[in-house]
Motif scaffolding. Sequence first.
Motif, PDB file in Angstrom:
ATOM      1  N   UNK A  11      38.201  26.157  46.260  1.00 16.84           N
ATOM      2  CA  UNK A  11      38.513  25.269  44.982  1.00 16.84           C
ATOM      3  C   UNK A  11      38.995  23.837  45.408  1.00 16.84           C
ATOM      4  N   UNK A  56      43.581  44.377  40.547  1.00 17.05           N
ATOM      5  CA  UNK A  56      43.202  45.747  39.888  1.00 17.05           C
ATOM      6  C   UNK A  56      41.869  46.316  40.264  1.00 17.05           C
ATOM      7  N   UNK A  57      40.981  45.677  40.665  1.00 15.24           N
ATOM      8  CA  UNK A  57      39.703  46.369  41.056  1.00 15.24           C
ATOM      9  C   UNK A  57      39.663  47.092  42.518  1.00 15.24           C
ATOM     10  N   UNK A  73      49.858  28.597  42.399  1.00 16.16           N
ATOM     11  CA  UNK A  73      49.191  30.055  42.147  1.00 16.16           C
ATOM     12  C   UNK A  73      50.291  31.179  41.785  1.00 16.16           C
ATOM     13  N   UNK A 130      50.788  30.651  38.037  1.00 13.13           N
ATOM     14  CA  UNK A 130      49.470  31.142  37.052  1.00 13.13           C
ATOM     15  C   UNK A 130      49.505  32.584  37.048  1.00 13.13           C
ATOM     16  N   UNK A 136      36.164  51.383  37.240  1.00 16.07           N
ATOM     17  CA  UNK A 136      35.957  50.103  37.396  1.00 16.07           C
ATOM     18  C   UNK A 136      34.619  49.234  36.982  1.00 16.07           C
ATOM     19  N   UNK A 183      49.512  33.154  33.214  1.00 12.59           N
ATOM     20  CA  UNK A 183      48.292  33.084  32.650  1.00 12.59           C
ATOM     21  C   UNK A 183      47.604  33.972  31.770  1.00 12.59           C
ATOM     22  N   UNK A 192      39.838  41.259  43.240  1.00 12.52           N
ATOM     23  CA  UNK A 192      40.581  41.245  42.116  1.00 12.52           C
ATOM     24  C   UNK A 192      41.602  42.533  42.375  1.00 12.52           C
ATOM     25  N   UNK A 245      44.478  38.352  38.111  1.00 10.19           N
ATOM     26  CA  UNK A 245      42.870  37.859  37.890  1.00 10.19           C
ATOM     27  C   UNK A 245      42.657  36.454  38.386  1.00 10.19           C
ATOM     28  N   UNK A 255      40.911  35.141  41.561  1.00 10.19           N
ATOM     29  CA  UNK A 255      39.372  34.421  41.564  1.00 10.19           C
ATOM     30  C   UNK A 255      39.535  33.091  42.275  1.00 10.19           C
ATOM     31  N   UNK A 256      40.810  32.296  42.068  1.00 11.48           N
ATOM     32  CA  UNK A 256      41.069  30.877  42.659  1.00 11.48           C
ATOM     33  C   UNK A 256      41.066  31.184  44.121  1.00 11.48           C
ATOM     34  N   UNK A 257      41.965  32.027  44.709  1.00 10.26           N
ATOM     35  CA  UNK A 257      41.958  32.225  46.128  1.00 10.26           C
ATOM     36  C   UNK A 257      40.599  32.961  46.694  1.00 10.26           C
ATOM     37  N   UNK A 258      39.851  33.416  45.972  1.00  6.55           N
ATOM     38  CA  UNK A 258      38.730  34.326  46.466  1.00  6.55           C
ATOM     39  C   UNK A 258      38.949  35.408  47.208  1.00  6.55           C
TER      40      UNK A 258
END
Lengths: 202, 202, 202
Positions: A56, C58-59, C121, C124, B117, C128, C56, C46, C50-53
């Motif tokens: 980002x 919980x996955x 972060x 967030x 998942x 979020x 996830x 989540x 996504x932002x820090x790549x």
Amino acid sequence: MLAIQILDYIGVFVFAVSGVSAAASKKLDLFGGVIIAFVTALGGGTVRDVLIDAPIAWMENTEYVYIALGGSLFAFTFRDTVKKIRKSLFLFDSIGIGLFTIIGLQKAIGFGFSYDIAIILGVITATFGGVIRDILCNDIPLIFRKEIYATACIAGAVIYSIGDYFQLQTELNILISCLTVTGIRTWAVYKKVSMPVINDRL
Amino acid sequence: MLAIQILDYIGVFVFAVSGVSAAASKKLDLFGGVIIAFVTALGGGTVRDVLIDAPIAWMENTEYVYIALGGSLFAFTFRDTVKKIRKSLFLFDSIGIGLFTIIGLQKAIGFGFSYDIAIILGVITATFGGVIRDILCNDIPLIFRKEIYATACIAGAVIYSIGDYFQLQTELNILISCLTVTGIRTWAVYKKVSMPVINDRL
Amino acid sequence: MLAIQILDYIGVFVFAVSGVSAAASKKLDLFGGVIIAFVTALGGGTVRDVLIDAPIAWMENTEYVYIALGGSLFAFTFRDTVKKIRKSLFLFDSIGIGLFTIIGLQKAIGFGFSYDIAIILGVITATFGGVIRDILCNDIPLIFRKEIYATACIAGAVIYSIGDYFQLQTELNILISCLTVTGIRTWAVYKKVSMPVINDRL
């Protein structure tokens, strides 16, 4: 390319100011104002970077965070001034849209995407900050309703892509395509031109 | 698997048409209509690909962009026809939901995720396009309020996962699980069955 | 660090319960309730991942899915109890916010981000989930309007960052910074303190 860098910074700053204005009209608190300023200024590029799986931009180049924060603080402090210089802000906003489109487009091309996808990503860069702002403010996004805005971005992105394909000198290409976006948008607002609404009798 | 590919394309097309209908009911302009069509048709898969960190499907296979665009233009041009063939569209919409669920589920399994998942990701693929459409249109997402829709997706996804676990032949498994989704959804709409609302006396 | 793990799980559970309450007030159906519970409990992490790549959370650690599901089912089943223990839930909610902030912050630092980005972060991560919940429920996010909430997260995140910079012992640092968040939030709600609204006369 220093001029482009400076204009990009100004674009982020002006987008943040416009975010605070939107937040103020919804009677949000200061924190809400800063968040709306951030998503308006940095949201489009964030969506683009997530989609192309790039780091980002504002997390790599943290000056963007401080410019957006600066824009917020400026808007909080000089609310009356912001109202007075609304027209100058509109001009920088239109320049920002043009630059954001082309910067997003260039980045996508650099990541190896075809022109059609890169044009979409350029438009996302320029418009999705405002889309997320409007979602957070519980409005239907403005660009879906009222203005020649995205259309201007698409036009500029197509022109840049054609120039890039024919290996036009990059600075010249940026200048022409950004002026296209800024020009169409300014003209449309001045002339009160808008996109037709979908209805049964197009 | 040609039949599946064609049905997938039809699903994207029909989702785009339904996106334009939603946009028209909100009096959005043409650009807004195209965006809503795109997010309805491609949004679910986009969220899935972001979550599993895969390249975004429509950015790799650009024909999806043109099919969604085609669906938008079809809906703009033949608004009266769209109203007349609403029932046929509903059928393809239900087939699309089934396929999107199973395609998302397969992709997640292929990326090494466990069945639980993968089921969630299948449901996200089928439903989040509509969720984002409703958010952009400033509505509470329809699937949270009115219909047996996600439940049908979950049922089909569970059945596919069981079949996959017992190494059922893939084409047969797809057929059975997609028919489950399409069948439950069609039955529920026909019978006006809906999920109970949360309240104090469940 | 077992205590932290258990508090994190309780935080996810309590966030899910609060998601069901929000969904119930909007008369959503059961599926809508589960989705709102999931995004409230897992949405912040989540977005961070996504932002820090990062994969996830919980996955990778599927127990989070089942804890959020458990929170939903608890809230569906014991709606009256949930109302009675609202105060205890508020306490766990405030503890959850503190922990989520610091867990997000730590993860970002571990990924090599600078303190300023890591603080963003962390905030967030904690906020979020609630922001997406409110968007899905078609409200302007609560934290932009009414409460000292994000401000508490920022204060705790800054304190943790200072402690981390001076190599304070990690468990102690977590304890102090989490208590800061929980303390400020509890104090603000008790004293009905809120952030000033943006207006022309700040």
